[in-house]
Design a protein around this motif. Structure first.
Motif, PDB file in Angstrom:
ATOM      1  N   LYS A  55       3.764  -4.525   8.648  1.00  0.00           N
ATOM      2  CA  LYS A  55       4.381  -5.821   8.922  1.00  0.00           C
ATOM      3  C   LYS A  55       4.825  -6.494   7.632  1.00  0.00           C
ATOM      4  O   LYS A  55       5.927  -7.061   7.547  1.00  0.00           O
ATOM      5  N   SER A  56       3.993  -6.441   6.599  1.00  0.00           N
ATOM      6  CA  SER A  56       4.334  -7.096   5.336  1.00  0.00           C
ATOM      7  C   SER A  56       5.522  -6.419   4.661  1.00  0.00           C
ATOM      8  O   SER A  56       6.321  -7.078   3.990  1.00  0.00           O
ATOM      9  N   ASN A  83       8.519  -7.793   6.358  1.00  0.00           N
ATOM     10  CA  ASN A  83       8.731  -9.158   5.868  1.00  0.00           C
ATOM     11  C   ASN A  83       9.351  -9.147   4.476  1.00  0.00           C
ATOM     12  O   ASN A  83      10.225  -9.963   4.157  1.00  0.00           O
ATOM     13  N   TYR A 109      13.028  -8.251   4.613  1.00  0.00           N
ATOM     14  CA  TYR A 109      13.773  -9.416   5.116  1.00  0.00           C
ATOM     15  C   TYR A 109      13.936 -10.457   4.016  1.00  0.00           C
ATOM     16  O   TYR A 109      15.049 -10.957   3.765  1.00  0.00           O
ATOM     17  N   TYR A 110      12.849 -10.774   3.347  1.00  0.00           N
ATOM     18  CA  TYR A 110      12.873 -11.782   2.284  1.00  0.00           C
ATOM     19  C   TYR A 110      13.728 -11.322   1.103  1.00  0.00           C
ATOM     20  O   TYR A 110      14.601 -12.069   0.619  1.00  0.00           O
ATOM     21  N   ILE A 161      10.049 -17.967   6.006  1.00  0.00           N
ATOM     22  CA  ILE A 161      10.728 -16.977   5.168  1.00  0.00           C
ATOM     23  C   ILE A 161      12.165 -17.389   4.861  1.00  0.00           C
ATOM     24  O   ILE A 161      12.612 -17.259   3.724  1.00  0.00           O
ATOM     25  N   GLU A 184       0.955 -13.472   9.029  1.00  0.00           N
ATOM     26  CA  GLU A 184       1.967 -12.647   9.684  1.00  0.00           C
ATOM     27  C   GLU A 184       3.295 -12.663   8.939  1.00  0.00           C
ATOM     28  O   GLU A 184       4.162 -11.820   9.194  1.00  0.00           O
ATOM     29  N   LYS A 185       3.456 -13.606   7.999  1.00  0.00           N
ATOM     30  CA  LYS A 185       4.709 -13.722   7.253  1.00  0.00           C
ATOM     31  C   LYS A 185       4.561 -13.266   5.807  1.00  0.00           C
ATOM     32  O   LYS A 185       5.521 -13.359   5.044  1.00  0.00           O
ATOM     33  N   PRO A 203       4.712 -11.270   2.462  1.00  0.00           N
ATOM     34  CA  PRO A 203       5.381 -10.088   1.896  1.00  0.00           C
ATOM     35  C   PRO A 203       4.342  -9.158   1.282  1.00  0.00           C
ATOM     36  O   PRO A 203       3.147  -9.456   1.255  1.00  0.00           O
TER      37      PRO A 203
END
Length: 278
Positions: free
Chosen positions: A68-69, A72, A75-76, A138, A221-222, A224
């Motif tokens: 998940k990280s 993230n 995406y970031y 994010i 959950e967000k 990185p």
């Protein structure tokens, strides 16, 4: 004529080999430690694994949240890279290819920012982000990181653009090109090696960024990859599952290695041309 090598050349070569070994060996050590079991790790940290335990990677991906990280992070980093690279490119063009009043003053103020520690801006930035409702977000982090400018990248890309002949722009003007068309169709394509160099440096900087996401993101959950690595390391105080953590470290290295392998030639070309011509 054949180049002559002295004993000093051999010494430098040995030193470079030793330096490379100090970089490669820890990476290799992490990789084979990530394939051990915890009893094997505690028994002998230098021994090779008796059997390759790939389950550590599955556990790191799911149980410790590295999967998940990593999403993230992409995406970031991807969003920030698009925003920041556009502004860095257009700012470098304006400051090196355009003549206007106050340009030297702007350059002076930008150079002055080199003497200001970035940590001094954390408190006012956090207050602004909080008032705008962009904390724990994010997209908010993308705006904060993407709109920030670095003198190093401006100087690197600006030096590259400054080396391009002005006759190219003059020809574009004669063909009826607008200011943005000159920038987008003439300067940007010719500056591709320099832009790629800056993009790779920015990617590595954002990918390894810890302080910003750690301060502005409160939802696990967000997180990185850099913050998730810190969080997983704190869990080792209770679980001591070090081999799974090493697997997470190995996972986190993959995107950086891929980016460097894909853009190695353009990275070297852009860095050397910007240094020589700038």
């Amino acid at each position: 004529m054949k180049e002559k090598h002295t004993w000093l050349d051999a010494v430098w070569r040995i030193l470079l080999y030793f330096w490379a070994l100090t970089i490669v060996f820890p990476l290799c050590w992490v990789l084979y430690e990530s394939l051990k079991t915890n009893p094997e790790f505690y028994q002998d940290i230098w021994a090779l694994p008796k059997q390759l335990n790939w389950q550590n990677y599955a556990d790191a991906w799911t149980d410790y949240g590295f999967g998940k990280s990593l999403l993230n992070t992409l995406y970031y980093v991807g969003g920030t890279l698009i925003v920041s690279l556009f502004f860095t490119t257009i700012n470098a063009y304006a400051l090196t290819r355009m003549e206007f009043k106050g340009r030297n003053l702007i350059w002076g103020l930008i150079m002055l920012s080199l003497f200001l520690p970035g940590v001094n801006a954390l408190v006012p930035q956090y207050v602004v982000m909080r008032e705008l409702g962009l904390t724990n977000s994010i997209p908010g982090l993308i705006l904060l990181s993407g709109l920030g400018e670095s003198v190093f990248y401006l100087m690197l890309l600006g030096g590259f653009m400054r080396s391009l002949p002005k006759e190219l722009e003059e020809s574009a003007i004669m063909d009826g090109a607008s200011l943005f068309q000159k920038f987008w169709r003439v300067i940007v394509p010719l500056s591709t090696p320099g832009i790629v160099t800056v993009a790779v440096f920015k990617f590595l900087g954002y990918y390894n960024n810890f302080m910003g996401p750690f301060i502005y993101l409160s939802d696990p959950e967000k997180y990185p990859i850099a913050v998730q690595m810190y969080s997983a390391n704190k869990q080792m105080e209770y679980t001591a599952d070090w081999v799974t953590l090493f697997a997470g470290v190995a996972i986190s290295m993959v995107p950086s290695i891929i980016i460097y392998m894909l853009f190695q030639r353009l990275l070297m070309e852009g860095a050397t041309m910007g240094a020589v011509k700038g």
